[in-house]
Design a protein around this motif. Structure first.
Motif, PDB file in Angstrom:
ATOM      1  N   ILE A 184     -44.951   2.908  -1.627  1.00 27.07           N
ATOM      2  CA  ILE A 184     -46.389   4.418  -2.113  1.00 27.07           C
ATOM      3  C   ILE A 184     -46.229   4.772  -2.785  1.00 27.07           C
ATOM      4  O   ILE A 184     -45.666   5.268  -3.729  1.00 27.07           O
ATOM      5  N   ALA A 185     -47.628   5.071  -3.844  1.00 33.56           N
ATOM      6  CA  ALA A 185     -47.380   5.392  -5.303  1.00 33.56           C
ATOM      7  C   ALA A 185     -48.481   6.955  -4.703  1.00 33.56           C
ATOM      8  O   ALA A 185     -49.109   7.335  -4.763  1.00 33.56           O
ATOM      9  N   PHE A 186     -47.696   7.763  -5.350  1.00 35.96           N
ATOM     10  CA  PHE A 186     -47.874   9.257  -5.787  1.00 35.96           C
ATOM     11  C   PHE A 186     -47.627  10.227  -6.957  1.00 35.96           C
ATOM     12  O   PHE A 186     -46.993   9.768  -8.237  1.00 35.96           O
ATOM     13  N   PHE A 187     -48.660  10.650  -7.511  1.00 31.45           N
ATOM     14  CA  PHE A 187     -48.686  12.159  -8.619  1.00 31.45           C
ATOM     15  C   PHE A 187     -48.184  13.459  -8.158  1.00 31.45           C
ATOM     16  O   PHE A 187     -48.391  13.502  -8.011  1.00 31.45           O
ATOM     17  N   ASP A 188     -47.277  12.855  -9.310  1.00 33.23           N
ATOM     18  CA  ASP A 188     -46.245  14.077  -9.128  1.00 33.23           C
ATOM     19  C   ASP A 188     -46.783  15.373  -9.951  1.00 33.23           C
ATOM     20  O   ASP A 188     -45.642  15.396 -11.443  1.00 33.23           O
ATOM     21  N   GLY A 189     -47.640  15.514 -10.954  1.00 32.59           N
ATOM     22  CA  GLY A 189     -48.054  16.457 -11.808  1.00 32.59           C
ATOM     23  C   GLY A 189     -49.180  17.513 -11.414  1.00 32.59           C
ATOM     24  O   GLY A 189     -49.625  17.564 -10.418  1.00 32.59           O
TER      25      GLY A 189
END
Length: 114
Positions: A109-114
């Motif tokens: 599961i790839a996610f953007f933490d920004g």
């Protein structure tokens, strides 16, 4: 996602790229549900970063990863399943309802933490 369409997209360098969706409605090549023998499947689920919204398909990290894993004769498939604005909820629902049919050995599961 709409299968088998072409959508013009602005690339990071200011040029235009045409995103071609496969028969499942995602960027990249088609993958059948049936996994080939002796193949390790990695499914990467995420948002526009997995979708490759602003880069060419051959530069997607999933494409690069699959090519690298297979460069020494490995048998890997890295299946990108990304859609703009998907949240973790959408990703889990996709995995439960559709993604599991591909028999992935590994799910990222790839996610953007920004």
């Amino acid at each position: 996602n709409i299968p088998n369409i072409e959508t013009p997209r602005n690339l990071e360098d200011g040029t235009i790229n045409v995103l071609h969706t496969n028969s499942q409605g995602f960027a990249g090549k088609n993958y059948p549900y049936n996994k080939p023998a002796d193949t390790t499947r990695i499914m990467v689920i995420g948002d526009s970063f997995v979708e490759g919204k602003s880069i060419q398909v051959e530069k997607l990290f999933t494409t690069v990863l699959e090519n690298e894993l297979n460069s020494d004769g490995g048998k890997f498939e890295v299946i990108p399943r990304g859609t703009s604005s998907w949240a973790t909820e959408n990703e889990v629902l996709y995995l439960k309802n559709e993604g599991i049919k591909y028999n992935p050995d590994i799910v990222v599961i790839a996610f953007f933490d920004g």
